[in-house]
Design a protein around this motif. Structure first.
Motif, mmCIF file in Angstrom:
data_model
loop_
_atom_site.group_PDB
_atom_site.id
_atom_site.type_symbol
_atom_site.label_atom_id
_atom_site.label_comp_id
_atom_site.label_asym_id
_atom_site.label_seq_id
_atom_site.Cartn_x
_atom_site.Cartn_y
_atom_site.Cartn_z
ATOM 1 N N ASP A 16 1.042 -1.261 -0.038
ATOM 2 C CA ASP A 16 -0.048 0.000 0.115
ATOM 3 C C ASP A 16 0.874 1.229 -0.093
ATOM 4 O OD1 ASP A 16 -2.216 1.814 0.115
ATOM 5 O OD2 ASP A 16 -2.576 1.721 2.240
ATOM 6 N N LEU A 17 1.211 1.856 -1.210
ATOM 7 C CA LEU A 17 2.037 2.791 -1.290
ATOM 8 C C LEU A 17 1.360 4.090 -1.040
ATOM 9 C CD1 LEU A 17 3.911 1.966 -4.571
ATOM 10 C CD2 LEU A 17 4.569 1.602 -2.170
ATOM 11 N N PRO A 18 2.178 5.159 -0.378
ATOM 12 C CA PRO A 18 1.577 6.443 -0.159
ATOM 13 C C PRO A 18 1.053 7.288 -1.350
ATOM 14 C CG PRO A 18 4.186 6.513 0.034
ATOM 15 C CD PRO A 18 3.574 5.209 -0.210
ATOM 16 N N GLU A 19 0.625 8.546 -1.189
ATOM 17 C CA GLU A 19 0.043 9.214 -2.173
ATOM 18 C C GLU A 19 0.781 9.512 -3.221
ATOM 19 O OE1 GLU A 19 -2.881 13.262 -2.774
ATOM 20 O OE2 GLU A 19 -2.552 12.490 -0.662
ATOM 21 N N GLY A 20 1.917 10.093 -2.759
ATOM 22 C CA GLY A 20 3.085 10.505 -3.678
ATOM 23 C C GLY A 20 3.725 9.400 -4.527
ATOM 24 N N ALA A 21 3.295 8.279 -4.570
ATOM 25 C CA ALA A 21 3.496 7.124 -5.500
ATOM 26 C C ALA A 21 2.627 6.298 -6.034
ATOM 27 C CB ALA A 21 4.612 6.346 -4.575
ATOM 28 N N ASN A 22 1.310 7.070 -6.090
ATOM 29 C CA ASN A 22 0.057 6.305 -6.808
ATOM 30 C C ASN A 22 0.323 5.833 -7.881
ATOM 31 O OD1 ASN A 22 -1.471 6.643 -4.374
ATOM 32 N ND2 ASN A 22 -2.539 8.536 -5.143
ATOM 33 N N MET A 28 11.296 9.759 -7.369
ATOM 34 C CA MET A 28 10.084 9.787 -8.161
ATOM 35 C C MET A 28 9.628 11.229 -8.144
ATOM 36 S SD MET A 28 7.461 7.415 -6.338
ATOM 37 C CE MET A 28 8.783 5.894 -6.390
ATOM 38 N N VAL A 29 8.817 11.643 -9.154
ATOM 39 C CA VAL A 29 8.374 12.841 -9.235
ATOM 40 C C VAL A 29 6.810 12.694 -9.934
ATOM 41 C CG1 VAL A 29 10.453 13.863 -10.223
ATOM 42 C CG2 VAL A 29 8.938 13.100 -11.742
#
Length: 521
Positions: free
Chosen positions: A283-289, A368-369
């Motif tokens: 379950d990745l955080p929002e910045g890595a959706n 990542m960006v």
């Protein structure tokens, strides 16, 4: 010499080594979402050379240069201050924090550059991992490259591996036969690079706020042309001389662009698939959706490639796995009776700056960006000289058009600023005239036409009727217009017709009997 068409599939950053600092090296125009790399000559043109000390003072105090410029020219635009401008992508503000902007590498002609050496390094990593995968026995024998020093520190000697898989020394290295040229691009943008970071407990991840950084990069979707040379004639000559050929490893595996691209695609696909396998269940955080979706798209792109195309990852933010291929992580798992966990901890100590992270995965973070876009993926396609010439002309025409438009925009901005300055000067003159008129109005006498109070002192306007010692005045009071009073408490001469303010005292019946000087109006 083979020509290649290069396309950025995700943003690409090849660093110049400089970190640009806000307020001294760049200005951020939020209303334009544009970074202006400061041109000192243009700044002086705005503020005037006589104000250079003021500029220096602003820098020393840390005050905003842009605010100062806007006070002098409220309509100022980025192009009036810049050597070049960079559009900002996303909702980020490059002025936030003190980390500055990592500058993109540029060539001498002012174009963003993917250095041939950077691309060649990425190709070398792919080939190196292919060679180990093909012949793993040497890499599995740690004594071939592992060194334990007297202080107990462990070092892994990459040179030993490279000699085994590429050639005994630089003169016999197979990569002497692979020559990669520089690739130039016409555009850059500024984006915020974030870090997907492993937390201490289990396989939980966060976007680490402490290490966010703005980077200037070549945007996704940019195309350019370059060259890769694998000299067929030289390879044929070398193969005729076994004494030389035997010292250059893998010469037959990379003798053509097609072979080389095949190796690269296999390597890139393996790397991406390992990332998907690792992160898809989490379950990745929002910045890595979007991370997994983008990786899966890249795998599909690789599967659809022709023999004359490849996808490779290069540049900043590509991490330990891309820089090394992570061959050790996979190869050491298959060594019988091998203390894998301990050796991974040793490897972590050798490659990490801080050994407190040795209990974490290697690597433990990913750059990542823009919500999960990985950096540095590019596509290479072999093209013929005619196609290359066409692309070079197209890119050159684009550069000329960009520069021409910049000149037009600069002249337009100067004219607009000049017109704005004229309008502001006119508005200021009108304002000052209104102030002057208002001030004149305040100096004019006002008639007191109300009911005079009894046994009181009131303030009223008066005019000097006779100049002398004493002065005599007439009051601007209804019913007293033609009556003169001696001006008390003022011994100097006042010029006739001077308007003054006085205090007039009344008797019990409300008539004025005494006038005292207050001030000149």
């Amino acid at each position: 010499m083979s020509h290649i068409l290069v396309e950025t599939l995700t943003p690409l950053h090849i660093g110049s080594g400089r970190i640009l600092q806000a307020n001294t090296e760049y200005l951020y125009f939020s209303e334009h979402k544009t970074v202006s790399i400061i041109d000192e000559a243009k700044i002086l043109n705005v503020i005037g050379e006589e104000n250079i000390e003021q500029w220096i003072s602003l820098i020393e105090k840390g005050d905003s240069l842009l605010d100062y410029l806007k006070k002098r020219s409220s309509a100022i635009t980025p192009i009036e201050t810049d050597k070049r401008t960079i559009k900002v992508k996303g909702s980020t503000n490059p002025n936030n924090g003190n980390s500055g902007i990592r500058e993109q590498l540029f060539s001498g002609n002012g174009q963003a550059l993917l250095a041939g050496s950077s691309l060649k390094g990425a190709v070398r990593t792919a080939v190196f991992n292919h060679a180990i995968l093909k012949n793993p026995s040497f890499a599995k024998q740690l004594s071939n490259f592992k060194e334990i020093k007297q202080n107990g520190k462990i070092n892994y000697k990459g040179v030993s591996l490279e000699k085994k898989y590429f050639g005994k020394d630089p003169n016999h290295d197979v990569f002497r036969l692979i020559r990669v040229g520089d690739i130039h691009f016409n555009h850059t943008e500024c984006i915020l690079a974030e870090t997907l970071n492993q937390l201490e407990l289990g396989h939980r991840f966060e976007m680490k706020n402490a290490i966010k950084q703005h980077i200037e990069c070549i945007p996704q979707g940019q195309k350019s042309v370059g060259k890769i040379q694998i000299p067929d004639d030289l390879i044929k000559e070398i193969k005729k001389r076994p004494a030389i050929a035997n010292d250059i490893k893998g010469i037959s595996d990379y003798a053509s662009i097609t072979q080389l691209f095949g190796v690269i695609n296999s390597f890139t696909k393996r790397q991406i698939e390992k990332e998907i396998a690792k992160f898809k269940p989490l379950d990745l955080p929002e910045g890595a959706n979007d991370y997994i979706e983008i990786l899966e798209k890249l795998v599909a792109d690789i599967n659809a490639l022709n023999n004359d195309e490849c996808i490779i990852r290069v540049g900043f933010g590509t991490g330990y796995l891309n820089m090394t291929g992570g061959w050790a992580i996979e190869q050491w798992k298959n060594i019988p009776n091998f203390k894998y966990e301990q050796e991974m901890e040793n490897l972590g100590t050798a490659v990490r700056k801080n050994d407190k992270y040795n209990s974490f995965d290697l690597p433990k973070s990913r750059k990542m960006v823009l919500g999960g876009v990985p950096l540095g993926f590019i596509k290479l396609k072999q093209i013929d000289s005619s196609q290359a010439n066409g692309w070079e002309k197209r890119l050159n025409d684009e550069r000329v058009a960009i520069e021409k438009q910049r000149q037009l925009d600069f002249q337009k901005a100067k004219e607009l600023s000049k017109q704005k300055a004229i309008e502001e000067a006119k508005a200021e003159a009108e304002r000052l005239e209104k102030v002057r008129i208002a001030q004149e109005e305040t100096k004019k006498p006002k008639l007191f036409d109300g009911q005079l109070p009894k046994s009181k002192t009131i303030t009223v306007d008066a005019i000097i009727a006779k100049s002398g010692k004493p002065n005599w005045v007439k009051l601007f009071v209804k019913g007293y217009e033609n009556k003169e009073f001696q001006l008390l408490r003022y011994t100097n001469l006042l010029e006739k017709d001077t308007i003054i303010i006085v205090k007039a005292s009344t008797k019990k019946d409300g008539t004025i009997y005494e006038v005292v000087f207050e001030k000149v109006k």
